[in-house]
Design an enzyme around this catalytic site. Structure first.
Site, PDB file in Angstrom:
ATOM      1  N   LYS A  90       0.867  -1.173   0.000  1.00  0.00           N
ATOM      2  CA  LYS A  90       0.000   0.000   0.000  1.00  0.00           C
ATOM      3  C   LYS A  90       0.908   1.229   0.000  1.00  0.00           C
ATOM      4  O   LYS A  90       2.067   1.142   0.402  1.00  0.00           O
ATOM      5  CB  LYS A  90      -0.859  -0.003   1.277  1.00  0.00           C
ATOM      6  CG  LYS A  90      -2.104   0.849   1.196  1.00  0.00           C
ATOM      7  CD  LYS A  90      -3.298   0.071   0.707  1.00  0.00           C
ATOM      8  CE  LYS A  90      -4.527   0.952   0.686  1.00  0.00           C
ATOM      9  NZ  LYS A  90      -5.697   0.235   0.204  1.00  0.00           N
ATOM     10  N   VAL A 191     -19.861   8.528   2.555  1.00  0.00           N
ATOM     11  CA  VAL A 191     -20.525   8.216   1.283  1.00  0.00           C
ATOM     12  C   VAL A 191     -19.686   8.747   0.119  1.00  0.00           C
ATOM     13  O   VAL A 191     -20.113   9.589  -0.660  1.00  0.00           O
ATOM     14  CB  VAL A 191     -21.989   8.734   1.240  1.00  0.00           C
ATOM     15  CG1 VAL A 191     -22.902   7.796   1.995  1.00  0.00           C
ATOM     16  CG2 VAL A 191     -22.114  10.157   1.774  1.00  0.00           C
ATOM     17  N   GLY A 192     -18.471   8.212   0.059  1.00  0.00           N
ATOM     18  CA  GLY A 192     -17.579   8.517  -1.058  1.00  0.00           C
ATOM     19  C   GLY A 192     -17.861   7.528  -2.168  1.00  0.00           C
ATOM     20  O   GLY A 192     -19.001   7.097  -2.372  1.00  0.00           O
TER      21      GLY A 192
HETATM   22  P1  NAD Z   1     -13.606   8.022  -0.682  1.00  0.00           P
HETATM   23  O1  NAD Z   1     -12.517   8.969  -0.344  1.00  0.00           O
HETATM   24  O2  NAD Z   1     -14.243   8.132  -2.029  1.00  0.00           O
HETATM   25  O3  NAD Z   1     -14.768   8.119   0.403  1.00  0.00           O
HETATM   26  C1  NAD Z   1     -14.534   8.209   1.760  1.00  0.00           C
HETATM   27  C2  NAD Z   1     -15.576   9.182   2.286  1.00  0.00           C
HETATM   28  O4  NAD Z   1     -15.520   9.173   3.709  1.00  0.00           O
HETATM   29  C3  NAD Z   1     -15.322  10.627   1.844  1.00  0.00           C
HETATM   30  O5  NAD Z   1     -16.486  11.158   1.250  1.00  0.00           O
HETATM   31  C4  NAD Z   1     -14.949  11.335   3.144  1.00  0.00           C
HETATM   32  O6  NAD Z   1     -15.397  12.671   3.163  1.00  0.00           O
HETATM   33  C5  NAD Z   1     -15.689  10.501   4.157  1.00  0.00           C
HETATM   34  N1  NAD Z   1     -15.185  10.622   5.525  1.00  0.00           N
HETATM   35  C6  NAD Z   1     -13.909  10.820   5.963  1.00  0.00           C
HETATM   36  N2  NAD Z   1     -13.878  10.878   7.316  1.00  0.00           N
HETATM   37  C7  NAD Z   1     -15.158  10.702   7.734  1.00  0.00           C
HETATM   38  C8  NAD Z   1     -15.776  10.634   9.007  1.00  0.00           C
HETATM   39  N3  NAD Z   1     -15.081  10.786  10.130  1.00  0.00           N
HETATM   40  N4  NAD Z   1     -17.121  10.423   9.069  1.00  0.00           N
HETATM   41  C9  NAD Z   1     -17.854  10.276   7.933  1.00  0.00           C
HETATM   42  N5  NAD Z   1     -17.311  10.338   6.692  1.00  0.00           N
HETATM   43  C10 NAD Z   1     -15.993  10.540   6.600  1.00  0.00           C
HETATM   44  O7  NAD Z   1     -13.045   6.554  -0.428  1.00  0.00           O
HETATM   45  P2  NAD Z   1     -13.648   5.170  -0.923  1.00  0.00           P
HETATM   46  O8  NAD Z   1     -12.920   4.771  -2.130  1.00  0.00           O
HETATM   47  O9  NAD Z   1     -15.128   5.223  -0.924  1.00  0.00           O
HETATM   48  O10 NAD Z   1     -13.138   4.209   0.245  1.00  0.00           O
HETATM   49  C11 NAD Z   1     -13.725   4.244   1.535  1.00  0.00           C
HETATM   50  C12 NAD Z   1     -12.994   3.278   2.461  1.00  0.00           C
HETATM   51  O11 NAD Z   1     -13.032   1.958   1.889  1.00  0.00           O
HETATM   52  C13 NAD Z   1     -11.514   3.560   2.674  1.00  0.00           C
HETATM   53  O12 NAD Z   1     -11.153   3.142   3.969  1.00  0.00           O
HETATM   54  C14 NAD Z   1     -10.828   2.680   1.651  1.00  0.00           C
HETATM   55  O13 NAD Z   1      -9.508   2.373   2.008  1.00  0.00           O
HETATM   56  C15 NAD Z   1     -11.716   1.477   1.718  1.00  0.00           C
HETATM   57  N6  NAD Z   1     -11.683   0.671   0.506  1.00  0.00           N
HETATM   58  C16 NAD Z   1     -11.999   1.218  -0.684  1.00  0.00           C
HETATM   59  C17 NAD Z   1     -11.982   0.429  -1.820  1.00  0.00           C
HETATM   60  C18 NAD Z   1     -12.364   0.978  -3.174  1.00  0.00           C
HETATM   61  O14 NAD Z   1     -12.608   0.189  -4.094  1.00  0.00           O
HETATM   62  N7  NAD Z   1     -12.466   2.278  -3.338  1.00  0.00           N
HETATM   63  C19 NAD Z   1     -11.624  -0.919  -1.726  1.00  0.00           C
HETATM   64  C20 NAD Z   1     -11.325  -1.457  -0.473  1.00  0.00           C
HETATM   65  C21 NAD Z   1     -11.349  -0.646   0.643  1.00  0.00           C
END
Ligand code: NAD
Length: 365
Positions: A90, A191-192
């Protein structure tokens, strides 16, 4: 300046590597572009270390290092339990993705990845997009998750969300005797990319969804699109809901939140949800909370990306593999309940066994 917000490192780096079992850590630094990144390579027994790059405004260098070490170790377990021929790695880049990201910074980071000669393959994570992967690809071929228009697998998030949804349904089957989420209340924290797709699955099935996020624009978009109810950032831990779904950052299941949670199930996409996997995994079990191991159910994205690494992107194969997360989760939860062991530990044991077995077969041609 980024350096204004960083505190001095106080813990020995090598002690941390020893404790978590890392093979290699690379620090990437450049004044001109402002690049301050760390690549963590945890274990390459199964294959090259694959894991995304996260860009985040870490409070300190120690936080960034801690995050990359925990995340890369998590990728070792994730890739192993998903049955992929990939090791765990990572990367993190320190900075605000909305302010500090630039083509030059990304391409320079790509050069650092290139210099690892394929030992580490990068992809997108929090704060990154497929377009960013394209910039990185100008400097190295060891990057995946490129836009579909470039022959890549595109945004991994829909696949991650599908896997989390499958894992959540399996957890519901364990907790309630049937896997329907219709009428269940779910609190989605963040909700990303993934959170939004997950909310879509949940509302389609008739769940009542609550959402929180630090960005107002995300909350507005998702609540308008799917009719989800917006709650405050801290209020999410006190909601009287069936399912808590951490989809933002890690360590949200910790000493101060675990006794506030009233849910029967924890299932989300965030990596490293349990602050201390033994302690908080055990506490979930004792409280009767069905915890669906994070690295097991959030593997959908990397499963999809893995098809890109192995030569030709194959979404049909990827979808079938992601759907199999349902059966894998059921199996692990069954073992967890039968043996009174926390589900995270059961999943880790399965992952470690595969690594050990494959290390043995590698000793001969
Ligand atoms: P992203 O950045 O698109 O979304 C994350 C969201 O969380 C953002 O909108 C951010 O504003 C919000 N956030 C941050 N801190 C917060 C808090 N304290 N309370 C509420 N919301 C908060 O990221 P993503 O791609 O949707 O990934 C989300 C999580 O899932 C991460 O931990 C990532 O490592 C994990 N993940 C993602 C993937 C993928 O395919 N994108 C795969 C495996 C794991």
């Amino acid at each position: 300046m980024l350096s204004d917000v960083l505190e001095p490192q106080t813990i020995s780096v090598f002690d941390q590597l020893d404790e978590l079992g890392h093979e290699q850590v690379v620090f990437c630094n450049d004044n001109e572009t402002g690049l301050r990144g760390i690549i963590g390579i945890h274990n390459t027994v199964l294959g090259p270390a694959l894991g995304g790059t996260r860009m985040w405004s870490y409070k300190s260098e120690a936080d960034a290092l801690n995050d990359v070490l925990r995340l890369s170790r998590g990728m070792t377990f994730k890739n192993s339990v998903a049955g992929l021929n990939l090791g765990g790695g990572k990367a993190v880049i320190i900075g605000d993705a909305r302010k500090h990201k630039s083509e030059a910074l990304l391409r320079l980071f790509g050069k650092f990845v290139r210099n690892l000669n394929g030992k580490y393959i990068t992809a997108e994570d929090v704060g990154m997009t497929s377009r960013d992967m394209e910039y990185i690809s100008y400097e190295t071929s060891h990057v995946c998750g490129l836009p579909e228009s470039k022959g890549g697998s595109g945004d991994p998030s829909p696949f991650t969300a599908l896997g989390v949804y499958m894992g959540m349904k399996a957890a519901a089957k364990k907790a309630y005797g049937n896997d329907s989420l219709a009428g269940k209340s779910v609190a989605v924290q963040g909700v990303g990319h993934v959170g939004e797709y997950l909310v879509e699955h949940l509302t389609k099935e008739g769940a009542k969804v609550y959402i929180s996020d630090v960005y107002e624009d995300r909350l507005k978009a998702v609540s308008q699109k799917f009719g989800a109810t917006v709650v405050d950032l801290d209020e999410i831990y006190d909601l009287n809901v069936d399912i808590y779904s951490p989809c933002a950052l890690g360590a949200t299941v910790n000493d101060s939140t675990i006794n506030r949670l009233k849910c029967q199930i924890i299932a989300g996409c965030a990596n490293n949800q349990l602050k201390d996997e033994r302690k908080h995994g055990k506490l979930c079990l004792e409280k009767g909370i069905v915890y669906a191991p994070d690295f097991l159910i959030n593997a959908g994205g990397v499963i999809n990306i893995a098809t890109e690494v192995s030569g030709g992107y194959n979404p049909t194969w990827a979808t079938a593999q992601v759907e199999s997360i349902y059966d894998k989760t059921l199996h692990i939860l069954e073992v967890s309940m039968r043996e009174g062991k926390n589900a995270q530990e059961v999943a880790m044991e399965i992952a470690l066994k595969r690594i050990k077995d494959m290390a043995k077969i590698k000793s001969s041609f």
